[in-house]
Design a protein around this motif. Structure first.
Motif, PDB file in Angstrom:
ATOM      1  N   UNK A  28      40.006  55.203  63.984  1.00  0.00           N
ATOM      2  CA  UNK A  28      41.102  55.908  64.407  1.00  0.00           C
ATOM      3  C   UNK A  28      40.577  56.837  65.735  1.00  0.00           C
ATOM      4  N   UNK A  29      41.301  56.330  66.810  1.00  0.00           N
ATOM      5  CA  UNK A  29      40.851  56.787  68.115  1.00  0.00           C
ATOM      6  C   UNK A  29      42.028  57.321  68.749  1.00  0.00           C
ATOM      7  N   UNK A  30      41.373  58.596  69.354  1.00  0.00           N
ATOM      8  CA  UNK A  30      42.429  59.358  70.580  1.00  0.00           C
ATOM      9  C   UNK A  30      41.650  59.268  71.711  1.00  0.00           C
ATOM     10  N   UNK A  31      42.252  58.391  72.629  1.00  0.00           N
ATOM     11  CA  UNK A  31      41.868  58.250  74.111  1.00  0.00           C
ATOM     12  C   UNK A  31      42.606  59.129  75.183  1.00  0.00           C
ATOM     13  N   UNK A  32      43.783  59.340  74.577  1.00  0.00           N
ATOM     14  CA  UNK A  32      44.887  60.007  75.606  1.00  0.00           C
ATOM     15  C   UNK A  32      44.993  59.302  76.861  1.00  0.00           C
ATOM     16  N   UNK A  33      44.613  58.136  76.855  1.00  0.00           N
ATOM     17  CA  UNK A  33      44.743  57.284  78.186  1.00  0.00           C
ATOM     18  C   UNK A  33      45.484  55.944  77.767  1.00  0.00           C
ATOM     19  N   UNK A  34      45.625  54.924  78.763  1.00  0.00           N
ATOM     20  CA  UNK A  34      46.348  53.807  78.653  1.00  0.00           C
ATOM     21  C   UNK A  34      46.091  53.024  77.372  1.00  0.00           C
ATOM     22  N   UNK A  35      46.935  52.502  76.361  1.00  0.00           N
ATOM     23  CA  UNK A  35      46.861  52.129  75.241  1.00  0.00           C
ATOM     24  C   UNK A  35      46.016  50.550  75.379  1.00  0.00           C
ATOM     25  N   UNK A  36      45.742  50.241  76.581  1.00  0.00           N
ATOM     26  CA  UNK A  36      45.312  48.866  76.553  1.00  0.00           C
ATOM     27  C   UNK A  36      43.677  48.737  76.185  1.00  0.00           C
ATOM     28  N   UNK A  37      43.078  49.811  76.094  1.00  0.00           N
ATOM     29  CA  UNK A  37      41.740  49.934  75.739  1.00  0.00           C
ATOM     30  C   UNK A  37      41.609  49.770  74.247  1.00  0.00           C
ATOM     31  N   UNK A  38      42.721  50.360  73.584  1.00  0.00           N
ATOM     32  CA  UNK A  38      42.945  50.277  71.990  1.00  0.00           C
ATOM     33  C   UNK A  38      43.217  48.587  71.596  1.00  0.00           C
ATOM     34  N   UNK A  39      44.244  48.195  72.474  1.00  0.00           N
ATOM     35  CA  UNK A  39      44.776  46.822  72.464  1.00  0.00           C
ATOM     36  C   UNK A  39      43.403  45.860  72.338  1.00  0.00           C
ATOM     37  N   UNK A  40      42.732  46.237  73.256  1.00  0.00           N
ATOM     38  CA  UNK A  40      41.486  45.337  73.340  1.00  0.00           C
ATOM     39  C   UNK A  40      40.540  45.327  72.306  1.00  0.00           C
ATOM     40  N   UNK A  41      40.306  46.655  71.615  1.00  0.00           N
ATOM     41  CA  UNK A  41      39.633  46.812  70.425  1.00  0.00           C
ATOM     42  C   UNK A  41      40.198  46.491  69.330  1.00  0.00           C
ATOM     43  N   UNK A  42      41.409  46.091  69.228  1.00  0.00           N
ATOM     44  CA  UNK A  42      42.373  45.471  68.209  1.00  0.00           C
ATOM     45  C   UNK A  42      42.165  44.001  68.169  1.00  0.00           C
ATOM     46  N   UNK A  43      41.877  43.433  69.167  1.00  0.00           N
ATOM     47  CA  UNK A  43      41.704  42.072  69.344  1.00  0.00           C
ATOM     48  C   UNK A  43      40.545  41.248  68.514  1.00  0.00           C
ATOM     49  N   UNK A  44      40.501  41.548  67.058  1.00  0.00           N
ATOM     50  CA  UNK A  44      39.812  41.063  66.314  1.00  0.00           C
ATOM     51  C   UNK A  44      40.299  41.233  64.858  1.00  0.00           C
ATOM     52  N   UNK A  45      39.823  40.792  64.044  1.00  0.00           N
ATOM     53  CA  UNK A  45      40.379  40.923  62.317  1.00  0.00           C
ATOM     54  C   UNK A  45      39.626  41.406  61.498  1.00  0.00           C
ATOM     55  N   UNK A  46      38.517  42.094  61.778  1.00  0.00           N
ATOM     56  CA  UNK A  46      37.453  42.653  61.049  1.00  0.00           C
ATOM     57  C   UNK A  46      37.824  44.216  60.936  1.00  0.00           C
ATOM     58  N   UNK A  47      38.287  44.904  61.629  1.00  0.00           N
ATOM     59  CA  UNK A  47      38.370  46.327  61.749  1.00  0.00           C
ATOM     60  C   UNK A  47      39.918  46.863  62.159  1.00  0.00           C
ATOM     61  N   UNK A  48      40.249  47.493  61.271  1.00  0.00           N
ATOM     62  CA  UNK A  48      41.756  48.165  61.915  1.00  0.00           C
ATOM     63  C   UNK A  48      41.622  49.157  62.755  1.00  0.00           C
ATOM     64  N   UNK A  49      42.487  49.323  63.788  1.00  0.00           N
ATOM     65  CA  UNK A  49      42.606  50.240  64.927  1.00  0.00           C
ATOM     66  C   UNK A  49      43.813  50.986  64.698  1.00  0.00           C
ATOM     67  N   UNK A  50      43.782  52.414  64.678  1.00  0.00           N
ATOM     68  CA  UNK A  50      44.782  53.241  64.717  1.00  0.00           C
ATOM     69  C   UNK A  50      44.852  54.108  65.929  1.00  0.00           C
ATOM     70  N   UNK A  51      46.000  54.159  66.562  1.00  0.00           N
ATOM     71  CA  UNK A  51      46.000  54.959  67.601  1.00  0.00           C
ATOM     72  C   UNK A  51      46.322  56.269  67.448  1.00  0.00           C
ATOM     73  N   UNK A  52      45.537  57.428  67.658  1.00  0.00           N
ATOM     74  CA  UNK A  52      45.740  58.812  67.194  1.00  0.00           C
ATOM     75  C   UNK A  52      46.135  59.577  68.481  1.00  0.00           C
TER      76      UNK A  52
END
Length: 310
Positions: free
Chosen positions: A100-124
């Motif tokens: 669960x990550x709050x970057x407050x920046x562009x969501x592209x970073x979260x999209x890159x972290x979500x480019x796998x199937x082992x760990x769920x990514x939640x935009x906080x």
């Protein structure tokens, strides 16, 4: 076990959106108790920006669902010494089950972290959208009214990431009406407005935005505002307060909508976006809304790991 990501509300099907909201309402009402859906899993809680409700909601929610948690602040990671964000995400995915990550920046970073199937990514919360706030708001509406379809919501204030999530979420419920009154130059981003309009057309709802406070809608069910100074942002105009002042939520708004309840995503600045009379008055359910962030967070975490099927 399925791994799902929530970076934007647009990542959810209509079925998933409704299921998460209904599950959050079940937790809120006490009809369902946490049942160890995350037993044996580890959730990472990473916030570069300040947070009270969202960080506490997901930390508490993960623990109640049986997960262990690892917390990170903005200065804790090796990205501060030159490691790439991509490498950080890859490492996270080898050690965490949910991030669960709050970057407050562009969501592209979260999209890159979500480019796998082992760990769920939640935009906080990112600069463009606060999807878990949107789910919290929908959960609160369902808890209070017993329905979301057909509700009339008046949002007054900046067209920020909270307003974006509200527009993207509420527009997916038939006959719902959302009217946003935002200061000139501080409305919804054009791409968000376009996505919300398309969603409204597809679902038989209405999203309208104006930049004045004249001819407000009558008999709104909900009046909603958000603070004027959103986390991690600044205003480009020196006179921004003058532009925002007419959009303060006062008791006068209830003359045309006497049965409306008041929502605020918090934190609030009494005397700026809302008067103390409204925030602390008997029409305010802002604290219920804040508590529902935890119930909604549990529903999101369950969904991320393959649960909340109906």
């Amino acid at each position: 076990m399925a791994v799902r990501h929530l970076v934007s509300l647009d990542d959810l099907t209509d079925e998933d959106l409704r299921a998460i909201v209904a599950r959050g309402a079940e937790f809120s009402s006490g009809r369902s108790a946490p049942a160890g859906a995350l037993d044996g899993l580890v959730a990472g809680i990473y916030f570069r920006r300040t947070s009270t409700r969202t960080r506490t909601a997901f930390s508490s929610g993960a623990l109640r669902l049986g997960a262990g948690i690892v917390t990170f602040a903005g200065g804790d990671l090796q990205t501060n010494t030159g490691e790439t964000s991509e490498d950080t995400g890859r490492v996270f995915s080898r050690m965490l089950d949910v991030l669960v990550a709050r970057t407050a920046d562009d969501p592209a970073e979260l999209r890159s972290w979500a480019d796998q199937s082992r760990m769920s990514v939640v935009n906080a919360m990112t600069a463009d959208e606060h999807p878990t706030q949107g789910l919290t708001d929908l959960t609160t509406l369902l808890c209070h009214f017993g329905r979301i379809e057909g509700l009339r919501v008046l949002y007054v204030g900046e067209g920020n990431n909270t307003a974006a999530a509200l527009a993207l979420g509420l527009s997916r419920f038939r006959d719902a009406e959302l009217e946003l009154r935002t200061p000139p130059g501080y409305g919804l981003r054009a791409d968000i407005a376009a996505r919300a309009a398309a969603s409204a057309t597809a679902h038989g709802s209405t999203v309208v935005e104006r930049h004045d406070m004249a001819d407000l809608p009558l008999d709104a069910d909900v009046i909603y505002t958000s603070r004027w100074q959103t986390t991690g942002t600044s205003k480009p105009d020196a006179d921004w307060r003058e532009r925002f002042t007419p959009f303060q939520v006062t008791g006068a708004l209830w003359e045309d909508s006497p049965k409306a309840v008041f929502l605020h995503d918090l934190p609030a600045h009494r005397g700026e976006e809302v008067t103390a009379e409204v925030l602390d008055g008997d029409r305010s359910i802002a604290l219920d809304q804040a508590e529902n962030k935890m119930h909604s967070a549990m529903a999101v975490l369950e969904w991320c790991r393959g649960g909340v099927r109906r």
